[in-house]
Motif scaffolding. Sequence first.
Motif, PDB file in Angstrom:
ATOM      1  N   GLN A  76      -8.219 -13.046  -4.532  1.00  0.00           N
ATOM      2  CA  GLN A  76      -7.628 -11.794  -4.073  1.00  0.00           C
ATOM      3  C   GLN A  76      -6.240 -11.976  -3.432  1.00  0.00           C
ATOM      4  OE1 GLN A  76     -11.119 -12.377  -3.287  1.00  0.00           O
ATOM      5  NE2 GLN A  76     -11.433 -11.281  -5.204  1.00  0.00           N
ATOM      6  N   GLU A  77      -5.857 -13.231  -3.147  1.00  0.00           N
ATOM      7  CA  GLU A  77      -4.574 -13.450  -2.467  1.00  0.00           C
ATOM      8  C   GLU A  77      -3.406 -12.964  -3.307  1.00  0.00           C
ATOM      9  OE1 GLU A  77      -1.892 -17.051  -0.498  1.00  0.00           O
ATOM     10  OE2 GLU A  77      -3.798 -17.509  -1.493  1.00  0.00           O
ATOM     11  N   ASN A  78      -3.470 -13.157  -4.616  1.00  0.00           N
ATOM     12  CA  ASN A  78      -2.363 -12.754  -5.488  1.00  0.00           C
ATOM     13  C   ASN A  78      -2.196 -11.243  -5.570  1.00  0.00           C
ATOM     14  OD1 ASN A  78      -1.609 -15.381  -6.094  1.00  0.00           O
ATOM     15  ND2 ASN A  78      -2.994 -15.516  -7.851  1.00  0.00           N
ATOM     16  N   LEU A  79      -3.235 -10.492  -5.190  1.00  0.00           N
ATOM     17  CA  LEU A  79      -3.134  -9.037  -5.237  1.00  0.00           C
ATOM     18  C   LEU A  79      -2.018  -8.535  -4.337  1.00  0.00           C
ATOM     19  CD1 LEU A  79      -4.141  -6.198  -5.958  1.00  0.00           C
ATOM     20  CD2 LEU A  79      -5.809  -6.411  -4.105  1.00  0.00           C
ATOM     21  N   SER A  80      -1.890  -9.134  -3.155  1.00  0.00           N
ATOM     22  CA  SER A  80      -0.854  -8.690  -2.223  1.00  0.00           C
ATOM     23  C   SER A  80       0.537  -8.906  -2.796  1.00  0.00           C
ATOM     24  CB  SER A  80      -0.993  -9.427  -0.885  1.00  0.00           C
ATOM     25  OG  SER A  80      -0.913 -10.829  -1.082  1.00  0.00           O
ATOM     26  N   LEU A  81       0.731  -9.993  -3.537  1.00  0.00           N
ATOM     27  CA  LEU A  81       2.021 -10.236  -4.181  1.00  0.00           C
ATOM     28  C   LEU A  81       2.297  -9.185  -5.254  1.00  0.00           C
ATOM     29  CD1 LEU A  81       2.256 -14.107  -4.649  1.00  0.00           C
ATOM     30  CD2 LEU A  81       3.619 -12.661  -3.145  1.00  0.00           C
ATOM     31  N   LYS A  82       1.267  -8.823  -5.992  1.00  0.00           N
ATOM     32  CA  LYS A  82       1.417  -7.810  -7.034  1.00  0.00           C
ATOM     33  C   LYS A  82       1.861  -6.483  -6.449  1.00  0.00           C
ATOM     34  CE  LYS A  82      -1.202  -5.512 -10.723  1.00  0.00           C
ATOM     35  NZ  LYS A  82      -2.522  -5.412 -11.402  1.00  0.00           N
ATOM     36  N   VAL A  83       1.300  -6.126  -5.301  1.00  0.00           N
ATOM     37  CA  VAL A  83       1.650  -4.853  -4.675  1.00  0.00           C
ATOM     38  C   VAL A  83       3.058  -4.896  -4.099  1.00  0.00           C
ATOM     39  CG1 VAL A  83       1.022  -3.206  -2.884  1.00  0.00           C
ATOM     40  CG2 VAL A  83      -0.756  -4.398  -4.136  1.00  0.00           C
ATOM     41  N   VAL A  84       3.383  -5.963  -3.407  1.00  0.00           N
ATOM     42  CA  VAL A  84       4.671  -6.023  -2.730  1.00  0.00           C
ATOM     43  C   VAL A  84       5.831  -6.051  -3.728  1.00  0.00           C
ATOM     44  CG1 VAL A  84       5.074  -8.514  -2.524  1.00  0.00           C
ATOM     45  CG2 VAL A  84       5.669  -7.003  -0.625  1.00  0.00           C
ATOM     46  N   GLY A 139      -1.846  -4.005   0.074  1.00  0.00           N
ATOM     47  CA  GLY A 139      -2.419  -4.980  -0.839  1.00  0.00           C
ATOM     48  C   GLY A 139      -3.461  -5.853  -0.181  1.00  0.00           C
ATOM     49  N   LEU A 140      -3.176  -6.309   1.038  1.00  0.00           N
ATOM     50  CA  LEU A 140      -4.134  -7.129   1.776  1.00  0.00           C
ATOM     51  C   LEU A 140      -5.381  -6.324   2.133  1.00  0.00           C
ATOM     52  CD1 LEU A 140      -1.848  -9.149   4.223  1.00  0.00           C
ATOM     53  CD2 LEU A 140      -3.137 -10.056   2.288  1.00  0.00           C
ATOM     54  N   ALA A 141      -5.178  -5.066   2.538  1.00  0.00           N
ATOM     55  CA  ALA A 141      -6.311  -4.217   2.909  1.00  0.00           C
ATOM     56  C   ALA A 141      -7.235  -3.997   1.715  1.00  0.00           C
ATOM     57  CB  ALA A 141      -5.815  -2.881   3.450  1.00  0.00           C
ATOM     58  N   MET A 142      -6.660  -3.780   0.537  1.00  0.00           N
ATOM     59  CA  MET A 142      -7.478  -3.627  -0.666  1.00  0.00           C
ATOM     60  C   MET A 142      -8.249  -4.913  -0.947  1.00  0.00           C
ATOM     61  SD  MET A 142      -7.206  -0.586  -2.097  1.00  0.00           S
ATOM     62  CE  MET A 142      -7.861  -0.986  -3.716  1.00  0.00           C
ATOM     63  N   ALA A 143      -7.591  -6.046  -0.783  1.00  0.00           N
ATOM     64  CA  ALA A 143      -8.212  -7.331  -1.096  1.00  0.00           C
ATOM     65  C   ALA A 143      -9.414  -7.624  -0.209  1.00  0.00           C
ATOM     66  CB  ALA A 143      -7.183  -8.449  -0.982  1.00  0.00           C
ATOM     67  N   VAL A 144      -9.320  -7.297   1.076  1.00  0.00           N
ATOM     68  CA  VAL A 144     -10.417  -7.623   2.000  1.00  0.00           C
ATOM     69  C   VAL A 144     -11.519  -6.571   1.984  1.00  0.00           C
ATOM     70  CG1 VAL A 144      -8.873  -8.904   3.533  1.00  0.00           C
ATOM     71  CG2 VAL A 144      -9.327  -6.493   3.996  1.00  0.00           C
ATOM     72  N   SER A 145     -11.328  -5.480   1.257  1.00  0.00           N
ATOM     73  CA  SER A 145     -12.310  -4.395   1.245  1.00  0.00           C
ATOM     74  C   SER A 145     -13.273  -4.485   0.069  1.00  0.00           C
ATOM     75  CB  SER A 145     -11.595  -3.038   1.207  1.00  0.00           C
ATOM     76  OG  SER A 145     -10.786  -2.861   2.341  1.00  0.00           O
ATOM     77  N   LYS A 146     -13.321  -5.609  -0.591  1.00  0.00           N
ATOM     78  CA  LYS A 146     -14.187  -5.780  -1.757  1.00  0.00           C
ATOM     79  C   LYS A 146     -15.631  -5.381  -1.435  1.00  0.00           C
ATOM     80  CE  LYS A 146     -15.609  -9.197  -5.198  1.00  0.00           C
ATOM     81  NZ  LYS A 146     -15.489 -10.610  -5.640  1.00  0.00           N
ATOM     82  N   ASN A 147     -16.204  -4.548  -2.314  1.00  0.00           N
ATOM     83  CA  ASN A 147     -17.581  -4.054  -2.159  1.00  0.00           C
ATOM     84  C   ASN A 147     -17.769  -3.233  -0.877  1.00  0.00           C
ATOM     85  OD1 ASN A 147     -18.484  -5.307  -4.554  1.00  0.00           O
ATOM     86  ND2 ASN A 147     -18.763  -7.238  -3.464  1.00  0.00           N
ATOM     87  N   GLY A 148     -16.707  -2.553  -0.442  1.00  0.00           N
ATOM     88  CA  GLY A 148     -16.808  -1.761   0.771  1.00  0.00           C
ATOM     89  C   GLY A 148     -15.939  -0.523   0.737  1.00  0.00           C
ATOM     90  N   PHE A 149     -15.535  -0.074   1.922  1.00  0.00           N
ATOM     91  CA  PHE A 149     -14.711   1.128   2.076  1.00  0.00           C
ATOM     92  C   PHE A 149     -13.340   0.765   2.627  1.00  0.00           C
ATOM     93  CE2 PHE A 149     -19.085   2.655   2.598  1.00  0.00           C
ATOM     94  CZ  PHE A 149     -19.108   3.752   1.749  1.00  0.00           C
ATOM     95  N   LEU A 150     -12.344   1.555   2.263  1.00  0.00           N
ATOM     96  CA  LEU A 150     -11.004   1.411   2.826  1.00  0.00           C
ATOM     97  C   LEU A 150     -10.436   2.791   3.101  1.00  0.00           C
ATOM     98  CD1 LEU A 150      -8.427  -0.146   3.612  1.00  0.00           C
ATOM     99  CD2 LEU A 150      -7.746  -0.032   1.196  1.00  0.00           C
TER     100      LEU A 150
END
Length: 240
Positions: A76-84, A139-150
């Motif tokens: 999930q770390e690369n997700l933040s780079l994709k967003v930024v 991006g980080l918030a989405m990554a850490v919210s796996k299987n949950g709510f944001l």
Amino acid sequence: MKVTFHNAEVSVLPWLSEITDLSVSELTPPVPRIFKRLSFGQENMGDPIRCESLGPGLITNHTPAEFWDKVVLTPQENLSLKVVNLTGQNIERIAVVGQKYSRVLRSNGRRFSVKVEGKEKPVPLKTLGDVITRLYAVGLAMAVSKNGFLLIDEMENGIHFTIQRNLCRMILETARILNVQVFATTHSIECIKAFSHAASESEESDVALIRLDEFNGNLRAFEYSEEELEIARTQNIEVR
């Protein structure tokens, strides 16, 4: 909300972990017997659903740094780079530097350092502007919210309207892949239109717009399906 109901499943939100001996007998729909009288923290409670939030104000280093700790060296770390990089920035890597607490300032001394393509030395993330900082936090918030709510409060804050469509598309795609239920609030018609555009372009989106109105002192919710939202956007119908 103290207990969430979805179909036949009942779940407890994590921020209730410090509450004990909670009576839920007044809740509807009918509550299973095991939830009639609860003592949080006991073995029969099971794991709470992950819930994260991103506030409407300026992003400090504290919350994103905590998010980063949870996703560093994971897929999930690369997700933040994709967003930024939605802004067109060619950011290659981002890392947290500094101590968790500064002895001088007696506060969180951590900060984000960015490696930009073509530049020899890293630069502080803050120097790239508030838009980059907020996108990275999303991006980080989405990554850490796996299987949950944001919950993203006032999603449009600090995000130029030309970027919002790509941001909404990324949120929809990531929410599907990581199984995240996203609640985003906004007062911006541009943000709503961007959301509608992104939803119409997504093949497997499951979205809705909910408008809250006050009527006779009570709060009422009006729901617009994806199809209704598309019609409202193309016909310039006000849905706020």
